[in-house]
Scaffold this active site. Structure first.
Site, PDB file in Angstrom:
ATOM      1  N   TYR A   1       0.526   4.563   0.413  1.00  0.00           N
ATOM      2  CA  TYR A   1      -0.237   5.738   0.869  1.00  0.00           C
ATOM      3  C   TYR A   1       0.688   6.718   1.602  1.00  0.00           C
ATOM      4  O   TYR A   1       0.926   7.815   1.145  1.00  0.00           O
ATOM      5  CB  TYR A   1      -1.355   5.298   1.831  1.00  0.00           C
ATOM      6  CG  TYR A   1      -2.683   4.897   1.210  1.00  0.00           C
ATOM      7  CD1 TYR A   1      -2.772   4.300  -0.036  1.00  0.00           C
ATOM      8  CD2 TYR A   1      -3.875   5.089   1.910  1.00  0.00           C
ATOM      9  CE1 TYR A   1      -4.001   3.909  -0.571  1.00  0.00           C
ATOM     10  CE2 TYR A   1      -5.110   4.711   1.380  1.00  0.00           C
ATOM     11  CZ  TYR A   1      -5.166   4.128   0.147  1.00  0.00           C
ATOM     12  OH  TYR A   1      -6.390   3.750  -0.367  1.00  0.00           O
TER      13      TYR A   1
ATOM     14  N   GLN B   1       0.835  -1.199   0.000  1.00  0.00           N
ATOM     15  CA  GLN B   1       0.000   0.000   0.000  1.00  0.00           C
ATOM     16  C   GLN B   1       0.872   1.253   0.000  1.00  0.00           C
ATOM     17  O   GLN B   1       1.523   1.552   1.003  1.00  0.00           O
ATOM     18  CB  GLN B   1      -0.874  -0.010   1.260  1.00  0.00           C
ATOM     19  CG  GLN B   1      -1.742   1.208   1.455  1.00  0.00           C
ATOM     20  CD  GLN B   1      -2.662   1.036   2.660  1.00  0.00           C
ATOM     21  OE1 GLN B   1      -2.242   0.474   3.675  1.00  0.00           O
ATOM     22  NE2 GLN B   1      -3.881   1.501   2.565  1.00  0.00           N
TER      23      GLN B   1
ATOM     24  N   SER C   1       4.333  -1.595   4.079  1.00  0.00           N
ATOM     25  CA  SER C   1       4.471  -2.977   4.564  1.00  0.00           C
ATOM     26  C   SER C   1       4.771  -3.905   3.396  1.00  0.00           C
ATOM     27  O   SER C   1       4.138  -3.808   2.336  1.00  0.00           O
ATOM     28  CB  SER C   1       3.193  -3.443   5.264  1.00  0.00           C
ATOM     29  OG  SER C   1       2.918  -2.617   6.358  1.00  0.00           O
TER      30      SER C   1
ATOM     31  N   GLU D   1      -6.869   8.061  16.935  1.00  0.00           N
ATOM     32  CA  GLU D   1      -7.342   9.454  17.023  1.00  0.00           C
ATOM     33  C   GLU D   1      -8.017   9.862  15.719  1.00  0.00           C
ATOM     34  O   GLU D   1      -9.075  10.498  15.720  1.00  0.00           O
ATOM     35  CB  GLU D   1      -6.163  10.406  17.313  1.00  0.00           C
ATOM     36  CG  GLU D   1      -5.557  10.286  18.705  1.00  0.00           C
ATOM     37  CD  GLU D   1      -4.621   9.086  18.845  1.00  0.00           C
ATOM     38  OE1 GLU D   1      -4.302   8.436  17.824  1.00  0.00           O
ATOM     39  OE2 GLU D   1      -4.214   8.776  19.979  1.00  0.00           O
TER      40      GLU D   1
ATOM     41  N   GLU E   1     -10.482  -1.793   4.336  1.00  0.00           N
ATOM     42  CA  GLU E   1      -9.344  -2.225   5.153  1.00  0.00           C
ATOM     43  C   GLU E   1      -9.720  -2.235   6.632  1.00  0.00           C
ATOM     44  O   GLU E   1      -9.441  -3.188   7.360  1.00  0.00           O
ATOM     45  CB  GLU E   1      -8.171  -1.273   4.898  1.00  0.00           C
ATOM     46  CG  GLU E   1      -6.905  -1.662   5.630  1.00  0.00           C
ATOM     47  CD  GLU E   1      -5.733  -0.750   5.259  1.00  0.00           C
ATOM     48  OE1 GLU E   1      -5.669  -0.288   4.110  1.00  0.00           O
ATOM     49  OE2 GLU E   1      -4.897  -0.495   6.138  1.00  0.00           O
TER      50      GLU E   1
END
Ligand code: FAD
Length: 400
Positions: A131, A129, A164, A383, A247
């Site tokens: 991002y 991913q 990852s 958060e 996800e």
């Protein structure tokens, strides 16, 4: 494959028998289970992986045409529960199944579905991913990786971080900036990048544990075919958010059936009795530990029911919604509490990292406890998920 005509209990009985017959004994606990859960492809882990892939159970609800088993949600849930009861799990998983697969299934072109989904369902390709960037984590829309239109291809330059398994991945789904002049959310596109492309370098980041689960990923003049754009040009933010809903839903779903990190503990009360002893009446001897275990089990039970409710809402509507942030937040919290209780119940034996003095289950527990710390960061921090709940679920005004 037998059709149970919507009879979930008949399906469940069949699934249970199949798992009993096909799950290799060595994967039912400890080190074998851990190796397989980490994506092991050799030995018994590989055998289990192959059997599940052949059955279409890597992606149980996907259409058979794309490598799934065409199960209903209820059947898939029953399957997950039977897997968890037998100490089994879906060995295919990964980001392919959890996030990019469902996103392509919903939003990809027919060519993208045919190209990618069957490989994902069988766990043949590893996905990563792209991002997060050094200056864009929670504030993801600030990402700077550039993607220019060069006529017959896209050209990508920039870098990602915390990617990852990028060093092992075959493909990357990546957020890139295609319009640097537009408002930050409106100049982003979503592309699929073949990790074998020229110009990609991955540098694993080594953790204190000695493991390197994620990488820095650098893109230098990487050519990407035009057909690898998912959705419309500059429409990537909506796709990125949709993928995160999948996800978050799927990261959390394992906890509801006891299959996630929290579930690895089995029954916490039994564990505590084994290590700390039992009082008269068969209860956990230590009253404080007993009450915290009971509270966690009750929360876990309530969480399972909430998961079912949100799942039913998702089925009745248009798939997962912002409410997935509730379950992502709750799942992270419970997994952390549960793994904490697990190592506490084991006493000094819950601190084994490796070595002969610790059983495989004890080592798994310690690894699981530390791994669970990341649950409140990966896939969006707790958060940030609370912010999503406040704005998109509760409709509260922005505090700014
Ligand atoms: C195990 C693991 C695997 C990961 N894998 C990937 C991957 O494969 N691909 C990928 O792209 N990324 C991955 N990440 C990165 C992850 O998505 C980011 O770490 C996460 O989004 C947080 O970004 P950050 O680390 O930059 O922290 P920051 O955004 O800098 O946040 C720091 C702290 O500030 C808080 N904070 C920030 N903004 C707000 C706000 N508006 N309101 C309240 N609090 C706020 C955060 O909650 C956090 O506590 C992974 C992370 C982990 C831990």
């Amino acid at each position: 494959m037998a059709d149970f005509g919507g009879d979930v209990e008949a399906f469940r009985a069949d699934a249970r028998a199949w798992i009993e017959e096909n799950l290799p004994q060595s994967l039912k606990s400890g080190a074998g289970r851990r190796a397989a859960a980490m994506g092991g492809r050799s030995g018994d882990a590989g055998v289990w992986r192959q059997r599940v892939a052949d059955k279409g159970w890597g992606a149980p609800t996907w259409p058979k045409a794309y490598g799934g088993a065409g199960l209903s949600r209820q059947e898939a849930r029953a399957l997950g529960e039977e897997m968890a009861k037998a100490g089994a799990f879906n060995p295919i998983g990964g980001l392919g199944i959890m996030s990019i697969g469902p996103t392509i299934l919903e939003l990809g072109t027919e060519a993208q579905k045919a190209r990618h989904l069957p490989h994902i369902a069988r766990g043949e390709y590893e996905w990563c991913q792209g991002y997060s960037e050094p200056g864009a984590g929670s504030d993801l829309a600030s990402l700077q990786t550039r993607c220019e239109d060069k006529g017959d291809h896209w050209l990508v330059n920039g870098s990602k971080i915390w990617t990852s398994v990028a060093n092992l991945a075959d493909w990357c789904f990546c957020l890139v900036r295609t319009d640097p002049h537009a408002k930050k959310h409106e100049g982003i596109s979503f592309v699929l990048i073949d990790m074998a492309s020229q110009g990609i370098e991955t540098r694993p980041i080594q953790l204190i544990s000695g493991e390197s689960p994620f990488c820095e990923t650098f893109f230098t003049d990487v050519k990407v075919p035009k057909e690898n754009l998912v959705g419309r040009l500059n429409g990537g933010w909506e796709i990125a958010k949709r993928l995160l809903q999948y996800e978050r839903q799927n990261i959390s779903a394992g906890f509801g059936t006891g299959g996630g990190a929290g579930g690895a503990a089995g029954d916490l009360s039994e564990l505590a009795k084994k290590y700390q002893g039992a009082a008269d009446g068969g209860m956990v001897a230590d009253p404080d530990l007993r009450s915290r275990i009971t509270r966690n089990k009750m929360d876990f039970q309530a969480f399972g029911l909430t998961l079912e409710r949100i799942g039913a809402e998702s089925r009745a509507g248009n798939g997962p919604s912002a409410a997935t942030s509730i379950i992502k937040y709750a799942a992270a919290t419970f997994a952390q509490e549960r793994t904490e209780l697990m190592v506490e119940a084991m006493g000094a034996q819950g601190l084994g990292w490796e070595g002969d003095g610790f059983s495989p289950d004890e080592i798994t527990a310690t690894h699981g406890w530390l791994r669970a710390k990341a649950n409140s960061i990966e896939g969006g921090t707790s958060e940030v998920n609370l912010n999503v709940v406040s704005k998109r679920v509760l409709g509260l005004p922005d505090p700014k």
